[in-house]
Design a protein around this motif. Sequence first.
Motif, PDB file in Angstrom:
ATOM      1  N   GLY A 175      -7.149  10.182   5.788  1.00 48.23           N
ATOM      2  CA  GLY A 175      -7.533   8.799   6.075  1.00 48.23           C
ATOM      3  C   GLY A 175      -7.422   8.555   7.563  1.00 48.23           C
ATOM      4  O   GLY A 175      -6.423   8.930   8.192  1.00 48.23           O
ATOM      5  N   THR A 176      -8.453   7.950   8.142  1.00 47.77           N
ATOM      6  CA  THR A 176      -8.417   7.655   9.576  1.00 47.77           C
ATOM      7  C   THR A 176      -9.223   6.387   9.846  1.00 47.77           C
ATOM      8  O   THR A 176      -9.801   5.794   8.929  1.00 47.77           O
ATOM      9  CB  THR A 176      -8.913   8.867  10.405  1.00 47.77           C
ATOM     10  OG1 THR A 176      -8.572   8.663  11.783  1.00 47.77           O
ATOM     11  CG2 THR A 176     -10.417   9.078  10.283  1.00 47.77           C
ATOM     12  N   LYS A 177      -9.259   5.961  11.112  1.00 43.05           N
ATOM     13  CA  LYS A 177     -10.039   4.780  11.488  1.00 43.05           C
ATOM     14  C   LYS A 177     -11.465   5.217  11.814  1.00 43.05           C
ATOM     15  O   LYS A 177     -11.688   6.336  12.288  1.00 43.05           O
ATOM     16  CB  LYS A 177      -9.417   4.102  12.704  1.00 43.05           C
ATOM     17  CG  LYS A 177      -8.021   3.527  12.481  1.00 43.05           C
ATOM     18  CD  LYS A 177      -8.056   2.399  11.465  1.00 43.05           C
ATOM     19  CE  LYS A 177      -6.684   1.785  11.282  1.00 43.05           C
ATOM     20  NZ  LYS A 177      -6.308   0.850  12.320  1.00 43.05           N
ATOM     21  N   SER A 236      -6.318  -0.826   8.567  1.00 39.93           N
ATOM     22  CA  SER A 236      -4.860  -0.977   8.714  1.00 39.93           C
ATOM     23  C   SER A 236      -4.171  -1.342   7.396  1.00 39.93           C
ATOM     24  O   SER A 236      -3.147  -0.760   7.041  1.00 39.93           O
ATOM     25  CB  SER A 236      -4.556  -2.019   9.791  1.00 39.93           C
ATOM     26  OG  SER A 236      -5.084  -1.581  11.019  1.00 39.93           O
ATOM     27  N   ALA A 237      -4.738  -2.293   6.668  1.00 38.53           N
ATOM     28  CA  ALA A 237      -4.075  -2.774   5.452  1.00 38.53           C
ATOM     29  C   ALA A 237      -4.148  -1.771   4.306  1.00 38.53           C
ATOM     30  O   ALA A 237      -3.421  -1.901   3.317  1.00 38.53           O
ATOM     31  CB  ALA A 237      -4.693  -4.103   5.021  1.00 38.53           C
ATOM     32  N   ASN A 238      -5.031  -0.784   4.405  1.00 42.98           N
ATOM     33  CA  ASN A 238      -5.208   0.193   3.313  1.00 42.98           C
ATOM     34  C   ASN A 238      -4.293   1.393   3.395  1.00 42.98           C
ATOM     35  O   ASN A 238      -4.256   2.199   2.465  1.00 42.98           O
ATOM     36  CB  ASN A 238      -6.625   0.798   3.370  1.00 42.98           C
ATOM     37  CG  ASN A 238      -7.643  -0.105   2.748  1.00 42.98           C
ATOM     38  OD1 ASN A 238      -7.275  -1.052   2.063  1.00 42.98           O
ATOM     39  ND2 ASN A 238      -8.903   0.186   2.994  1.00 42.98           N
ATOM     40  N   ARG A 239      -3.614   1.586   4.503  1.00 39.40           N
ATOM     41  CA  ARG A 239      -2.961   2.872   4.735  1.00 39.40           C
ATOM     42  C   ARG A 239      -1.866   3.171   3.719  1.00 39.40           C
ATOM     43  O   ARG A 239      -1.881   4.246   3.094  1.00 39.40           O
ATOM     44  CB  ARG A 239      -2.448   2.939   6.180  1.00 39.40           C
ATOM     45  CG  ARG A 239      -3.600   2.950   7.167  1.00 39.40           C
ATOM     46  CD  ARG A 239      -3.140   2.845   8.608  1.00 39.40           C
ATOM     47  NE  ARG A 239      -2.496   1.577   8.907  1.00 39.40           N
ATOM     48  CZ  ARG A 239      -2.256   1.122  10.125  1.00 39.40           C
ATOM     49  NH1 ARG A 239      -2.567   1.862  11.185  1.00 39.40           N
ATOM     50  NH2 ARG A 239      -1.681  -0.047  10.312  1.00 39.40           N
ATOM     51  N   GLU A 240      -0.932   2.243   3.530  1.00 42.01           N
ATOM     52  CA  GLU A 240       0.117   2.503   2.530  1.00 42.01           C
ATOM     53  C   GLU A 240      -0.495   2.648   1.124  1.00 42.01           C
ATOM     54  O   GLU A 240      -0.190   3.618   0.426  1.00 42.01           O
ATOM     55  CB  GLU A 240       1.199   1.408   2.546  1.00 42.01           C
ATOM     56  CG  GLU A 240       2.099   1.436   3.762  1.00 42.01           C
ATOM     57  CD  GLU A 240       1.599   0.523   4.861  1.00 42.01           C
ATOM     58  OE1 GLU A 240       0.602   0.899   5.508  1.00 42.01           O
ATOM     59  OE2 GLU A 240       2.177  -0.548   5.075  1.00 42.01           O
ATOM     60  N   PRO A 241      -1.348   1.694   0.673  1.00 38.42           N
ATOM     61  CA  PRO A 241      -1.923   1.838  -0.674  1.00 38.42           C
ATOM     62  C   PRO A 241      -2.673   3.153  -0.879  1.00 38.42           C
ATOM     63  O   PRO A 241      -2.559   3.765  -1.937  1.00 38.42           O
ATOM     64  CB  PRO A 241      -2.887   0.654  -0.792  1.00 38.42           C
ATOM     65  CG  PRO A 241      -2.449  -0.324   0.225  1.00 38.42           C
ATOM     66  CD  PRO A 241      -1.720   0.410   1.293  1.00 38.42           C
TER      67      PRO A 241
END
Length: 302
Positions: free
Chosen positions: A72-74, A118-123
């Motif tokens: 996962g990356t930006k 940003s908000a997806n990283r932990e999930p």
Amino acid sequence: MKLKSLTLLAAGAALLVAITGCGTPGSAGKPTASVSAKSGDGPYQLELAKAPTFAAGSTMEKLAKAGSIRIGTKYDQPLFGLLGTGDVPAGFDVAIGSLVASKLGIPFTKIKFSETVSANREPFLQNNQVDIVVATYTINDKRKQVVSFAGPYFLAGQAVLVLADNKTIKGPEDLAGKPVCSVEGSTPAANIVAKYTAKLVPTDVYSNCLDPLRNKQVVAMTTDNVILSGFVDRNKGEFKIVGKPFTEEPYGIGLAKDDTAFRAFINDVLEKSFTDGTWARLFAATAGKVLDTPQPPALTRY
Ligand code: GLU
């Protein structure tokens, strides 16, 4: 962080020419490119580990056997992770992710990239949608409750971006009560409200802050200095960074919580790259086209 001087840019361009071997021959009449720098895999020319062996049942063994990894990356952040030609992301984070893949024997073409805002990283890590996240991802205690981190592999700091002709905002102290754009689930968004009482105008990706800033719907945008530097560089003359960075944002590689062996493996990969020159080479070939290449940070093996 200031942008490089023209002299440094010229030096960077010369270095790039040397790496890619497109320059004129050196003074001894030999090409300046080294053969090894051109012989590695993928856009970052990384040497692939050949049939590496790992402990049975480890994540490393599983990934090496599968011959692919999900990263996962930006996708919208110049210098660190930006979708480029052929819908393939490019930047320092992408290079660091590719380095980890290469040590598992996985070539660049077998990396499955997904965009983690940003908000997806932990999930994404918690739901096993990706194996690692390399996405300007600050290591902090709150996040450590649900994911684990290797690193840090880079040290950034929060800063403020305004229109180039703005004369009134000089730093975060000038943002109290004012509309400021940042991204949901990011540390700078939380900090600008909690510490500087700005009125947050949230969005999902940083590039979505640029038009509201141009249209004066917000007076500033805030996130890490190196992300802002990427936008300054891509939109020449439109924006400027004001003041100095005012937080510490150590970037880590996110992975599933408590996968201790995988974390130790990634830390070993990073540490070796700090000392053997790979980290500096990858930085110079990506974010280093605009920013000065710093010293690698010290790892924290918590
Ligand atoms: N490094 C900060 C964070 O992880 C801001 C950059 C970002 O949102 O990716 O929240």
